[in-house]
Write a protein that holds these residues in place. Structure first.
Motif, short mmCIF file in Angstrom:
data_model
loop_
_atom_site.label_atom_id
_atom_site.label_comp_id
_atom_site.label_asym_id
_atom_site.label_seq_id
_atom_site.Cartn_x
_atom_site.Cartn_y
_atom_site.Cartn_z
N THR A 241 0.83 -1.21 0.00
CA THR A 241 0.00 0.00 0.00
C THR A 241 0.86 1.25 0.00
O THR A 241 0.57 2.23 -0.70
CB THR A 241 -0.94 0.01 1.22
N PHE A 242 1.92 1.23 0.79
CA PHE A 242 2.82 2.39 0.86
C PHE A 242 3.43 2.67 -0.51
O PHE A 242 3.46 3.83 -0.96
CB PHE A 242 3.93 2.12 1.88
N THR A 243 3.89 1.63 -1.20
CA THR A 243 4.50 1.82 -2.51
C THR A 243 3.49 2.41 -3.50
O THR A 243 3.82 3.32 -4.27
CB THR A 243 5.03 0.48 -3.05
N ARG A 244 2.26 1.89 -3.47
CA ARG A 244 1.23 2.39 -4.39
C ARG A 244 0.88 3.84 -4.07
O ARG A 244 0.80 4.68 -4.98
CB ARG A 244 -0.01 1.51 -4.30
N ARG A 245 0.64 4.14 -2.80
CA ARG A 245 0.27 5.51 -2.41
C ARG A 245 1.41 6.49 -2.67
O ARG A 245 1.18 7.64 -3.05
CB ARG A 245 -0.10 5.52 -0.92
N PHE A 246 2.64 6.05 -2.47
CA PHE A 246 3.79 6.93 -2.69
C PHE A 246 3.89 7.30 -4.17
O PHE A 246 4.13 8.45 -4.53
CB PHE A 246 5.08 6.24 -2.24
N ARG A 247 3.69 6.32 -5.05
CA ARG A 247 3.75 6.58 -6.49
C ARG A 247 2.61 7.50 -6.92
O ARG A 247 2.79 8.38 -7.77
CB ARG A 247 3.72 5.27 -7.27
N GLU A 248 1.42 7.31 -6.35
CA GLU A 248 0.30 8.19 -6.66
C GLU A 248 0.60 9.63 -6.26
O GLU A 248 0.21 10.58 -6.94
CB GLU A 248 -0.96 7.71 -5.93
N ARG A 249 1.31 9.77 -5.15
CA ARG A 249 1.59 11.11 -4.61
C ARG A 249 2.72 11.80 -5.36
O ARG A 249 2.67 13.01 -5.62
CB ARG A 249 1.94 10.98 -3.13
N THR A 250 3.78 11.09 -5.71
CA THR A 250 4.99 11.72 -6.24
C THR A 250 5.28 11.41 -7.70
O THR A 250 6.09 12.09 -8.32
CB THR A 250 6.22 11.27 -5.43
N GLY A 251 4.66 10.35 -8.24
CA GLY A 251 4.96 9.96 -9.61
C GLY A 251 6.17 9.06 -9.73
O GLY A 251 6.58 8.72 -10.84
N SER A 252 6.75 8.68 -8.61
CA SER A 252 7.92 7.80 -8.65
C SER A 252 7.82 6.78 -7.51
O SER A 252 7.03 6.95 -6.58
CB SER A 252 9.23 8.59 -8.53
N SER A 253 8.66 5.77 -7.56
CA SER A 253 8.68 4.78 -6.49
C SER A 253 9.40 5.36 -5.27
O SER A 253 10.18 6.32 -5.39
CB SER A 253 9.42 3.52 -6.95
N PRO A 254 9.17 4.81 -4.09
CA PRO A 254 9.89 5.30 -2.90
C PRO A 254 11.41 5.23 -3.07
O PRO A 254 12.13 6.15 -2.69
CB PRO A 254 9.41 4.36 -1.78
N GLN A 255 11.90 4.13 -3.66
CA GLN A 255 13.34 3.96 -3.83
C GLN A 255 13.92 5.03 -4.76
O GLN A 255 14.99 5.59 -4.49
CB GLN A 255 13.66 2.56 -4.35
N GLN A 256 13.21 5.31 -5.86
CA GLN A 256 13.68 6.34 -6.79
C GLN A 256 13.69 7.71 -6.14
O GLN A 256 14.63 8.49 -6.29
CB GLN A 256 12.79 6.35 -8.03
#
Length: 326
Positions: A241-256
């Motif tokens: 969920t964190f990975t999906r929500r992070f990408r929705e928020r920033t346009g990139s993966s958490p790692q990127q």
């Protein structure tokens, strides 16, 4: 003195025109001015603006003939680019002038043929149409600005300000750009990409933004190992969920996103301290200098040593004597 020619045209937005004239005209205010700014037009005279007032431009395209930097601050969507303007841009480039296309100004740059087979940036909303109109050009919609050395392009208006400050930093050094940004009450360097500004889901309760909380935590722990499981727990979410929500928020993966944050922190330390590359690598979570060099070059297109040399001892345009107000 470094001469900057800025192109105006009928129906230009005064705000777009003011970005390069303000940045390059403000450097040296109260002291020696390293830039001479000249606004020009294909047809000098009175030009309309959509802001309720007209502007008068005295100079024509002959201003390109002696300019060290030529700036196209914007363009009108759907408008063609005249053969005369394309020829003037090519002639200036051949003479050695730096060509800058801000926001939709990238259209004029692309039309000139100077970036065929090369990579440029424009506003994310216009990128698909620009790529379709000029298939020989590689159009990026995920960067705030792009510097090819001889040709520089940027995204929208705020990114155009970032881009112009970058040019000041390249010409005069990090301190000059930082002092100018302080006078303009803006950030001297903004990391990230246009993906931050493409419309994405916004949390209902801004005061309880779990992703923002996790981002703040990561920024304060850049020197520490940050694994995805621990990071997602800060947001009280599962890893998926964190990975999906992070990408929705920033346009990139958490790692990127984290990698870019670490690279930007390393960039700042290289510009503002004398710490060794090994120490900076450890302080920014890269662990080794080899890892820092690899990612720094991949993201910023240069080595840490070359970046430090460029911004600590600028001599690209022989503008060492610039002075800024306190």
């Amino acid at each position: 003195m470094h001469t900057v020619a800025v192109l105006a045209f009928d129906d230009i937005s005064p705000f777009h025109l003011s970005v390069p004239t303000l940045v390059f005209g403000r450097v040296g205010a109260g002291g020696a001015a390293p830039y001479a700014v000249r606004v020009c037009a294909e047809r000098p005279g009175t030009l309309r603006t959509p802001a309720g007032f007209d502007i008068t431009v005295e100079h024509g395209l002959e201003a390109f003939e002696t300019a060290d930097t030529v700036v196209i601050p914007s363009w009108l969507s759907g408008e063609g680019v005249s053969a005369e303007l394309c020829a003037a841009l090519r002639a200036a480039h051949t003479r050695g002038a730096r060509i800058v296309g801000l926001c939709l100004g990238a259209w004029a740059v692309a039309a000139s043929g100077l970036v065929d087979g090369r990579e440029i940036t424009t506003h994310w909303a216009a990128a698909p149409d620009l790529a379709l109109a000029y298939p020989a050009v590689l159009v990026r919609a995920d960067t705030l600005w792009s510097d090819l050395g001889d040709v520089v392009t940027s995204a929208g208006v705020a990114a155009a300000l970032d881009c112009c400050l970058h040019l000041v930093r390249s010409d005069l050094g990090s301190r000059a750009a930082t002092e100018l940004a302080r006078a303009l009450v803006t950030a001297p360097h903004r990391s990230g990409s246009q993906a931050q500004y493409i419309p994405v889901a916004v949390p209902d309760d801004a005061d309880d933004d779990a992703i923002e909380r996790a981002m703040v935590w990561a920024r304060t722990h850049l020197g520490d190992p940050v694994d995805l499981d621990s990071w997602s727990r800060i947001a009280l979410m599962s890893r998926r969920t964190f990975t999906r929500r992070f990408r929705e928020r920033t346009g990139s993966s958490p790692q990127q996103w984290l990698l870019h944050q670490r690279t930007d922190r390393a960039r700042l330390l290289l510009e503002s301290t004398d710490e060794t590359v090994d120490h900076i690598a450890a302080a920014t979570g890269f662990t080794t200098a080899v890892s820092l060099r690899h990612h720094f070059h991949r993201i910023l297109g240069t080595s840490p040593a070359a970046h430090r040399a460029q911004f600590r001892t600028p001599d690209r345009r022989c503008l060492r004597s610039a002075k800024l107000p306190p």
